[in-house]
Design a protein around this motif. Structure first.
Motif, PDB file in Angstrom:
ATOM      1  N   ASP A  15       0.807  -1.224   0.000  1.00  0.00           N
ATOM      2  CA  ASP A  15       0.000   0.000   0.000  1.00  0.00           C
ATOM      3  C   ASP A  15       0.838   1.271   0.000  1.00  0.00           C
ATOM      4  N   HIS A  16       1.868   1.318   0.847  1.00  0.00           N
ATOM      5  CA  HIS A  16       2.654   2.538   1.044  1.00  0.00           C
ATOM      6  C   HIS A  16       4.078   2.378   0.513  1.00  0.00           C
ATOM      7  N   ASP A  68      -3.640   7.262   1.123  1.00  0.00           N
ATOM      8  CA  ASP A  68      -4.240   6.022   1.590  1.00  0.00           C
ATOM      9  C   ASP A  68      -5.672   6.321   2.033  1.00  0.00           C
ATOM     10  N   GLY A  82     -10.973   2.206  -1.883  1.00  0.00           N
ATOM     11  CA  GLY A  82     -10.761   1.018  -1.077  1.00  0.00           C
ATOM     12  C   GLY A  82     -11.496  -0.200  -1.599  1.00  0.00           C
ATOM     13  N   LYS A 113      -5.171  -0.958   2.532  1.00  0.00           N
ATOM     14  CA  LYS A 113      -5.093   0.430   2.991  1.00  0.00           C
ATOM     15  C   LYS A 113      -5.008   1.446   1.859  1.00  0.00           C
ATOM     16  N   ARG A 180     -16.886  -2.275   5.086  1.00  0.00           N
ATOM     17  CA  ARG A 180     -15.817  -3.269   5.061  1.00  0.00           C
ATOM     18  C   ARG A 180     -16.347  -4.652   4.671  1.00  0.00           C
TER      19      ARG A 180
END
Length: 416
Positions: A15-16, A68, A82, A113, A180
């Motif tokens: 993700d990062h 994010d 997401g 994320k 979610r």
């Protein structure tokens, strides 16, 4: 003939592009280690900024320059990203299309994320061998931890069952939990992310017990410990001194309030290195606790080296807590919950102490035992000796990754 490392491309999806937690740390450190070992790693990430060490080491980076989910100014945009990050799907497809099929592996570390499950589609279309490292549990649980953040206990509900949908277990709001669950449904039934991988890397035996029965049928499971970056400082000269130390995010699932209550009962002062959403409650209820906030990595290591014990009171399963291993490397004994993965790194009564998960009295008893100078000294020496007998260094981590990659490519050659 087997391919040389220099011939092998490893697409590392995370993700990062900078270190924001344990997952990103392992992914980016492995990229640096793979580069040094002669491989051609390519970091594919959604969220900026980019760790400058990657370019300095010559690691190729494809960063989408996105926020994010938590950092997105628009909740609606974050919800869309997401659920299905169309840019990530498109750019992953372009990247994989330009890489040689016989010499490329896709290694996914994280998606929940920022990247989203959309990356599954281009990986599937490419036909490239793919492996997934299980840092957390978002592949199987909507909130990523098999944990009820409202009632602060491990959740035993079947994910996406009617009871799961109806239960507010999210750390924030029930509408977020519903989203979610929707995302989880898309991940499983539209993207089919779990089916994308023939190989899975698990980072602890405890974790294997949590997810092994949930993996796709026929999946190959590999055990590769997270890498730990520590210097061998030798045994401690004066181990029976220092603080009862907590290092990490101060959030309820990590057990800081449990530690503060147990410390009060045991008559000791806990020291917290970190910050988080439970910090204000911790200050209000336990004014005697010392909260130092976040510190630079070298300061944290010095505090850990100087501590009497590290206390790891986590209420959720964890994957493989890095701080437990870092403490052992420093020769600092660990008091750890018996309900989390950190327990398998600690031999009860030898290199640390277990306590009953979520039980303040049990933790208080362990803290009281740790007042014994002789016991602490003995456990400190055992910690140091056990860790450095087979240290999970970055070089060894890369060596074990290389064995997994080699086996994947060999199977591909045989199939071809």
């Amino acid at each position: 003939m087997s391919a040389k490392p220099s011939d092998i491309n490893i697409v590392i999806a995370v993700d990062h592009a900078s270190i924001t937690g344990g997952q990103a740390k392992v992914a980016l450190e492995s990229a640096l280690g793979l580069k040094r070992a002669g491989y051609h790693p390519i970091v594919f990430a959604a969220a900026a900024p980019v760790d400058p060490r990657l370019s300095e080491a010559g690691v190729e980076v494809v960063c989408l320059e996105q926020a994010d989910l938590l950092g997105n100014a628009s909740k609606a945009a974050a919800a869309v990203q997401g659920t299905w990050n169309s840019l990530a799907e498109s750019e992953m497809g372009k990247l994989l299309a330009r890489l040689p099929r016989e010499q490329t592996i896709v290694h996914v570390h994280g998606w929940a994320k920022a990247l989203s499950a959309s990356i599954a589609r281009p990986i599937q279309r490419s036909g490239l061998p793919a492996v997934y490292t299980m840092h957390e549990y978002f592949m199987f649980c909507p909130n990523g931890g098999f944990y009820n953040y409202q009632d602060n206990h491990v959740c035993e509900l079947t994910p996406l069952s009617a009871a799961c949908w109806a239960t507010h277990c999210d750390s924030r709001t029930y509408p977020r939990k519903v989203w979610r669950c929707l995302r989880q449904t898309v991940m499983e039934r539209v993207a089919r992310l779990p089916e994308t991988f023939d190989d899975f890397i698990l980072i602890s035996r405890f974790q294997a017990g949590v997810v092994a029965h949930r993996l796709p049928s026929g999946a190959r499971v590999h055990s590769v410990s997270n890498p730990i970056d520590c210097l061998d400082l030798g045994r401690k000269a004066h181990p029976a001194t220092g603080d009862f130390l907590f290092v990490g995010r101060i959030s309820t699932e990590k057990g800081p309030l449990l530690l503060a209550e147990a410390a009060r009962r045991a008559g000791v002062i806990p020291v917290f290195v970190g910050d988080g959403p439970a910090a204000e409650e911790l200050r209000a209820k336990y004014p005697e606790a010392r909260i130092l906030g976040w510190k630079a990595p070298e300061e944290v290591k010095a505090l850990m080296r100087g501590a009497r014990v590290l206390v790891f009171p986590s209420l959720w399963f964890e994957g493989q807590p890095l701080t437990v291993l870092e403490a052992k490397a420093m020769g600092t004994p660990v008091i750890v919950s018996d309900g989390c993965a950190g327990r398998e790194e600690i031999e009860h009564g030898v290199s640390g102490l277990w306590f009953e998960s979520a039980n303040a009295d049990s933790l208080a008893e362990a803290l009281a035992k740790a007042k014994d100078d002789g016991l602490v000294s003995s456990m400190s020496n055992a910690c140091y000796d056990q860790f450095w007998a087979d240290p999970p260094t970055l070089a060894r981590h890369v060596e074990r990754l290389g064995a997994v990659y080699g086996a994947m490519l060999a199977r591909r050659r045989v199939a071809a």
